[in-house]
Design an enzyme around this catalytic site. Structure first.
Site, PDB file in Angstrom:
ATOM      1  N   ARG A   1       0.834  -1.201   0.000  1.00 35.68           N
ATOM      2  CA  ARG A   1       0.000   0.000   0.000  1.00 35.68           C
ATOM      3  C   ARG A   1       0.865   1.246   0.000  1.00 35.68           C
ATOM      4  O   ARG A   1       1.833   1.328   0.759  1.00 35.68           O
ATOM      5  CB  ARG A   1      -0.926  -0.007   1.228  1.00 35.68           C
ATOM      6  CG  ARG A   1      -1.818  -1.226   1.200  1.00 35.68           C
ATOM      7  CD  ARG A   1      -2.870  -1.223   2.269  1.00 35.68           C
ATOM      8  NE  ARG A   1      -3.651  -2.458   2.153  1.00 35.68           N
ATOM      9  CZ  ARG A   1      -4.639  -2.800   2.956  1.00 35.68           C
ATOM     10  NH1 ARG A   1      -4.998  -1.984   3.940  1.00 35.68           N
ATOM     11  NH2 ARG A   1      -5.289  -3.928   2.777  1.00 35.68           N
TER      12      ARG A   1
ATOM     13  N   ARG B   1       0.223  -5.941  12.327  1.00 36.09           N
ATOM     14  CA  ARG B   1      -0.557  -5.351  13.417  1.00 36.09           C
ATOM     15  C   ARG B   1      -0.842  -6.362  14.517  1.00 36.09           C
ATOM     16  O   ARG B   1      -0.933  -5.999  15.699  1.00 36.09           O
ATOM     17  CB  ARG B   1      -1.865  -4.766  12.870  1.00 36.09           C
ATOM     18  CG  ARG B   1      -1.609  -3.524  12.036  1.00 36.09           C
ATOM     19  CD  ARG B   1      -2.874  -2.775  11.697  1.00 36.09           C
ATOM     20  NE  ARG B   1      -2.531  -1.587  10.932  1.00 36.09           N
ATOM     21  CZ  ARG B   1      -3.403  -0.671  10.514  1.00 36.09           C
ATOM     22  NH1 ARG B   1      -4.689  -0.819  10.812  1.00 36.09           N
ATOM     23  NH2 ARG B   1      -3.008   0.380   9.837  1.00 36.09           N
TER      24      ARG B   1
END
Length: 410
Positions: free
Chosen positions: A247, A375
């Site tokens: 991204r 994460r």
RNA sequence: GGAGAGGUGCCGGAGCGGUUGAACGGGCGCGACUGGAAAUCGCGUAACGGGGGUUGACCUCGUUCGGGGGUUCGAAUCCCCCCCUCUCCGCCA
């Protein structure tokens, strides 16, 4: 993509539904309808002319006489004009149609809504970089590739593979077929999943090869059945994709700059389902339940948020996020997300199934994060930390090859 | 990267530029025959789009032979570009 027949039949309902997303979403409907009206008129004229041509040539054996040839040539010339016009107007119409986002579900809330909190949240402590130390190497990652890139080193690599193995095994038990898809894809796949033209600025592109790096394996998994008509007996189809995700994070400058919370490259296990239209909502709840079950297995405190309509991506009709409590930040942050994209992607990708009665229908598609590795590592480190700076890891991961304890920095 | 072959319906596989939506075979569905089945015979077997309509069980017209352009009165058939598959050589984790 929305069903143009539905928009013709009930434009007011479509305008109202899209209006919940904000004022601009509904505006395209009128431009679309006007272009569609023009297109249909041209289309009718073109087909009448084609029928005339067919009548003239049907049953013909030899070449036409000079007079006939002249008449036929005139018809053909007129046909070319109409056909060019039809192509041009259709392209404009289709562009308007493709730009419309999905209709939000009736029960998608107007504001972000916390549905529940699970686990012992509220703890504060060291953040993941402090706990990981040199096992997350930001400096050298940046030297190699720029900001928002990191080396993952040592035990954290085993933790990553334990997470991936754990997720894939759990999903296999839930009826998902594991898939490692390509991460470089053609434009069609991004267009088909609604990432283009919606989020163009987030996508890495390789112009020399006309390929894009996927931001999620959802793109490749949705495209697995592109242009297919599936057998009803094969549904539901459930896939667990593992891939790296890329991204650009354009527009996120200055946001989440510390650590690996927001990076350009991360690994993820993604769930993706193809279901009969009526099964969509139930499947969505099922995906959410699996996400919650994984977080529970990993002993991560979390809350579930029903996402507001104006925050849904182009393709989602409804979306839940699971936000993990991060002691290093002292707040909940998005860890996983699951969307019901109804028939929006299926229509763009031409994915249908053959019902027992009647003509092929578009399937519904759904996606959800099983494990976003980066994460999740943050959440595991920060929630598993002990006073001495070591980190205790949950048993299911240890069973998959993670160390029981990540030692404190000496 | 170099050289060649090829992409036709659910599958295999034909197809002199002119009743080819597409021969033939297989599969599948329905029917006949049978006590039942096999074999055999008969019939059927696409998707998309426009218009109409008792608005999705009907009628009608159109489009579709990998995708897109072009030549022609007319293209599965001729020409160009792209995509994909296969074979050989080279290179390579």
């Amino acid at each position: 993509m929305l069903d143009i027949q539905l928009i013709r039949r009930d434009p007011d309902a479509v305008r109202a539904a899209l209006g919940r997303r904000g004022p601009t979403a509904a505006a395209g409907v009128d431009r679309l309808l006007e272009l569609d009206q023009r297109w249909r008129e041209i289309r009718t004229a073109l087909e009448e002319l084609q029928a005339e041509q067919n009548r003239a040539s049907k049953g013909r054996k030899g070449p036409p006489t000079p007079e006939e040839r002249e008449q036929l040539a005139a018809l053909a010339a007129r046909g070319r004009e109409l056909s060019d016009e039809e192509t041009a107007v259709r392209a404009q119409r289709d562009a308007e149609l493709a730009a419309l986002p999905n209709l939000p579900a009736d029960d998608a809330p107007t504001e972000d809504t916390v549905l529940r909190e699970v686990g012992n949240s509220g703890a504060t402590g060291r953040d993941h970089l402090e706990l990981a130390g040199p096992r997350i190497d930001m400096e050298r990652g940046a030297r190699l590739s720029g900001s928002r890139f990191a080396y993952l080193r040592g035990d954290l690599v085993f933790l990553e593979f334990a997470l991936v193995g754990f997720a894939l095994q759990k999903l296999r038990g839930e009826g998902f077929e594991p898939v490692v898809p390509p991460v470089l894809v053609r434009e069609r796949a991004l267009y088909g999943t609604g990432f283009l033209p919606d989020t163009e600025q987030q996508i890495y592109r390789l112009p020399d090869d006309d390929l894009y790096l996927v931001g999620t394996s959802e793109v490749a998994l949705a495209s697995l059945h592109e242009d297919e008509i599936l057998a009803q007996a094969d549904l539901p189809l459930r896939y667990a994709g593992f891939s790296t995700c890329f991204r650009r994070e354009a527009g996120a400058a200055g946001k989440d700059t510390r650590g690996i919370f927001r990076v350009h490259q991360f690994d993820k296990v993604e769930m993706f389902c193809f279901v009969e239209p009526g099964q969509g909502p139930a499947e969505h709840e099922r995906l959410l339940a699996i996400e919650e079950s994984i977080l529970t297995d990993l002993e991560i405190p979390y809350r579930v948020v029903a996402i507001a309509v104006d925050d849904l991506g182009a393709s989602a009709a409804k979306k839940y996020d699971c936000e993990a409590w991060l002691p290093g930040q002292g707040r909940y942050r998005e860890l996983t997300s699951t969307s019901n994209t109804t028939d929006y992607q299926a229509r763009r990708l031409g994915i249908r199934y053959r019902p027992a009665e009647g003509r092929p229908e578009h399937v519904h598609t759904l996606n959800g994060t099983a494990v976003a590795v980066g994460r999740t590592i943050i959440a595991l480190l920060e929630n598993g930390q002990q006073d001495d700076g070591s980190v205790r890891l949950p048993a299911p991961l240890v069973a998959c090859g993670a160390p029981e304890v990540l030692p404190a920095l000496s």
